[in-house]
Design an enzyme around this catalytic site. Sequence first.
Site, mmCIF file in Angstrom:
data_model
loop_
_atom_site.group_PDB
_atom_site.id
_atom_site.type_symbol
_atom_site.label_atom_id
_atom_site.label_comp_id
_atom_site.label_asym_id
_atom_site.label_seq_id
_atom_site.Cartn_x
_atom_site.Cartn_y
_atom_site.Cartn_z
ATOM 1 N N HIS A 104 1.715 6.443 2.770
ATOM 2 C CA HIS A 104 2.451 6.657 1.517
ATOM 3 C C HIS A 104 2.924 7.239 0.083
ATOM 4 O O HIS A 104 2.927 7.246 -0.821
ATOM 5 C CB HIS A 104 3.333 5.435 1.112
ATOM 6 C CG HIS A 104 4.665 4.681 0.675
ATOM 7 N ND1 HIS A 104 5.059 5.433 0.300
ATOM 8 C CD2 HIS A 104 5.372 3.870 0.497
ATOM 9 C CE1 HIS A 104 5.953 5.371 -0.615
ATOM 10 N NE2 HIS A 104 6.353 4.076 0.212
ATOM 11 N N TYR B 130 12.468 -7.845 -2.834
ATOM 12 C CA TYR B 130 12.201 -6.162 -3.308
ATOM 13 C C TYR B 130 12.840 -5.257 -2.552
ATOM 14 O O TYR B 130 13.355 -5.435 -1.453
ATOM 15 C CB TYR B 130 10.992 -5.960 -3.260
ATOM 16 C CG TYR B 130 10.419 -4.178 -3.135
ATOM 17 C CD1 TYR B 130 9.232 -4.411 -4.745
ATOM 18 C CD2 TYR B 130 11.013 -3.324 -2.877
ATOM 19 C CE1 TYR B 130 9.146 -3.498 -5.107
ATOM 20 C CE2 TYR B 130 10.188 -2.378 -3.085
ATOM 21 C CZ TYR B 130 9.566 -2.182 -3.937
ATOM 22 O OH TYR B 130 8.737 -1.169 -4.202
ATOM 23 N N THR C 25 9.588 5.438 -7.896
ATOM 24 C CA THR C 25 10.337 3.467 -7.451
ATOM 25 C C THR C 25 10.455 2.884 -9.098
ATOM 26 O O THR C 25 9.676 3.422 -9.134
ATOM 27 C CB THR C 25 10.055 3.715 -6.302
ATOM 28 O OG1 THR C 25 8.342 2.672 -6.242
ATOM 29 C CG2 THR C 25 9.654 3.666 -4.814
#
Length: 346
Positions: free
Chosen positions: A53, A169, A182
């Site tokens: 990620h 979330y 983000t």
Amino acid sequence: MMNCLRCFNNRIDVSADESVRRALHGDGHTYWFDKSITVTFHSNSRVTASVEHSWADAPVSSQVFEYAFYHEVRSLGYTLDGHTMGESNLNLPPAQRLNWDFTPNMRSFVDQCYLENVSACEDVDLRFFYFKEFGKGFMKTVRCSPDGFLQLALQLAYFRDIGQFHLTYEASMTRLYREGRTETVRSCTTDSCEFVRAMCESPKSKSKDELRKLLRKSVKTHQELYRDCMSGKGIDRHLFCLYVLARYMKVKSDFLEEVISEKWRLSTSQTAIHQMLQNSVDWRQLHCGGGFNTVDSDGYGISYIIAGENALFFHISSKFSSPKTDSNRFRNNIQAALRDMRELFN
């Protein structure tokens, strides 16, 4: 620099659920997750990938794979017997076995790590499902944001599953800014809770018209929150930065300690992709996206794809060791929530 590793799985009886689980974590010992992307080719023609990620967010890798898939289907095509057209290149270098020289202490440590890794893999309850009763086409006809509609469905499903509201979330993109990644949309709001409670009353005290108004109000609130986060008006990245600075400067802040330690029991993310084949009548030509593990041991991790006018894909993760969660149960609750919300407009 991005590196890619190819793996091969010779099993032909792998289910969709098992395919996505293996893509996420392997089996604990035969997959080598040390590259930016690990791609697995299955004998039953499925291809899955695990993406590390830190170098990019999900839409980047998803669009790469979608682009490759689109051109395989539309540009290259298939023969009548199902094989891809074009010339195959079988001049691949043979796999080489790696020989390791372990000391007794190292071998003991590796064995311990292996057992811990296998245990962690076996604890992941990851489920995948394709919802084809309706998609963004219906949501747009009732004047609702598709993402807001789905987030509200997740709130309704979660309350029915757990019996409580928890911090939620949702990842929003901040790509309007250079090197933006983000921000967090806190999807569990006062308006969404009001709608969910009204839907869960037995008997219901509110009419369909009143429930529709609560639904649209909640969806509108979610849209505003999402736009604020995309525009740099979110709070969570700022709070984290203040927390890091406070730790660096050795400044104690009870407020920041409490905020950072809050548990995200419901962690969600929509992978926004083009769906270049969304007009196809064959669902196997749609991009089904990917999933991630739950953030909290007693929570859920939900990744979803709005795949077209009549297609939605969900990846649901939880821990087998948690007595509070069950991915298969939550999958059923999501389907029921979507159907009940659609029924309000019939």
